[in-house]
Write a protein that holds these residues in place. Structure first.
Motif, PDB file in Angstrom:
ATOM      1  N   SER A  32       0.859  -1.188   0.000  1.00 11.67           N
ATOM      2  CA  SER A  32       0.000   0.000   0.000  1.00 11.67           C
ATOM      3  C   SER A  32       0.894   1.237   0.000  1.00 11.67           C
ATOM      4  O   SER A  32       2.104   1.153   0.229  1.00 11.67           O
ATOM      5  CB  SER A  32      -0.880   0.008   1.255  1.00 11.67           C
ATOM      6  OG  SER A  32      -0.081   0.257   2.415  1.00 11.67           O
ATOM      7  N   ARG A  88      -4.527   1.135  -4.447  1.00 11.65           N
ATOM      8  CA  ARG A  88      -5.448  -0.006  -4.404  1.00 11.65           C
ATOM      9  C   ARG A  88      -4.922  -1.116  -5.310  1.00 11.65           C
ATOM     10  O   ARG A  88      -4.315  -0.848  -6.335  1.00 11.65           O
ATOM     11  CB  ARG A  88      -6.846   0.412  -4.867  1.00 11.65           C
ATOM     12  CG  ARG A  88      -7.511   1.425  -3.946  1.00 11.65           C
ATOM     13  CD  ARG A  88      -8.884   1.825  -4.460  1.00 11.65           C
ATOM     14  NE  ARG A  88      -9.694   0.689  -4.815  1.00 11.65           N
ATOM     15  CZ  ARG A  88     -10.663   0.165  -4.062  1.00 11.65           C
ATOM     16  NH1 ARG A  88     -10.924   0.691  -2.899  1.00 11.65           N
ATOM     17  NH2 ARG A  88     -11.355  -0.869  -4.483  1.00 11.65           N
ATOM     18  N   SER A 154      -6.724  -6.973   4.279  1.00 12.99           N
ATOM     19  CA  SER A 154      -7.078  -5.575   4.055  1.00 12.99           C
ATOM     20  C   SER A 154      -8.417  -5.257   4.712  1.00 12.99           C
ATOM     21  O   SER A 154      -9.337  -6.083   4.710  1.00 12.99           O
ATOM     22  CB  SER A 154      -7.179  -5.296   2.555  1.00 12.99           C
ATOM     23  OG  SER A 154      -7.806  -4.049   2.335  1.00 12.99           O
ATOM     24  N   LEU A 156     -10.520  -3.530   3.487  1.00 10.98           N
ATOM     25  CA  LEU A 156     -11.511  -3.503   2.416  1.00 10.98           C
ATOM     26  C   LEU A 156     -12.175  -4.859   2.211  1.00 10.98           C
ATOM     27  O   LEU A 156     -13.202  -4.957   1.553  1.00 10.98           O
ATOM     28  CB  LEU A 156     -10.858  -3.050   1.102  1.00 10.98           C
ATOM     29  CG  LEU A 156     -10.242  -1.656   1.112  1.00 10.98           C
ATOM     30  CD1 LEU A 156      -9.502  -1.381  -0.194  1.00 10.98           C
ATOM     31  CD2 LEU A 156     -11.299  -0.602   1.376  1.00 10.98           C
TER      32      LEU A 156
END
Length: 183
Positions: A32, A88, A154, A156
């Motif tokens: 990242s 991303r 993650s 996410l």
């Protein structure tokens, strides 16, 4: 981190935390921007790698990203499928994943960990051309190294909680301990 520091970190490469003969070489998708800016793997505050690593029993306490240097002493390491940092993972293309998979295979053959653990099933599928692969142990061997696909830590990845990820990582840990006893 300031927005400027994060922008400046784009496309940086973060050195692996690795050594020959590890029990497990964990492999992220790619760094990242926070990881690239700090130089510490899985450094984004929303990433759950470090708590999951501890809760699964791999580390005696929850390490901070800045303590990543302690991993080789525990038989663990970290690398990435794709070396360059992005905001991303969806900024990476299929060719980068395929090339990253080839580079990763060469690295694993050279370092010979007992297990390669790819943290992200989509990354595993893309890097190794196995679109039907699932979470867990894989049929593939790289050199003499076994391969396991783990959930992506993650923040996410809302499909997995810290608790459910820790259970899956603990399955890998049990396999590591079993293979140690068998050798």
């Amino acid at each position: 981190m300031t927005p400027e520091e994060l922008r400046a970190a784009r496309d940086r490469v973060v050195p692996d935390v690795a050594a020959s003969g590890l029990d497990v070489l964990f492999c992220g998708i790619n760094p990242s921007l926070t990881t690239a800016a700090t130089g510490h793997h899985f450094a984004h505050p929303g990433n759950r790698f470090w708590p999951v690593l501890h809760r699964s029993g791999f580390t005696p306490r929850q390490l901070l990203p800045s303590e990543q240097g302690e991993l080789p002493g525990l038989g663990l390491g970290i690398t990435n499928v794709v070396a360059r940092a992005t905001a991303r993972a969806d900024e990476l293309d299929a060719e980068e994943f395929r090339a990253g998979g080839a580079d990763l295979a060469a690295k694993v053959e050279r370092l010979a960990p007992a297990w390669l653990a790819v943290v992200g099933i989509t990354a595993y599928r893309s890097a190794f051309g196995e679109p039907r692969a699932g979470i867990g142990p894989q049929e593939r061997l790289i050199g003499g190294s076994h391969v396991w696909a783990l959930p992506n830590p993650s923040g996410l990845n809302a499909h997995w909680t810290v608790a459910t990820m820790a259970e899956e990582y603990a399955r890998l840990r049990a396999a590591v301990l079993t293979s140690r006893r068998a050798s």
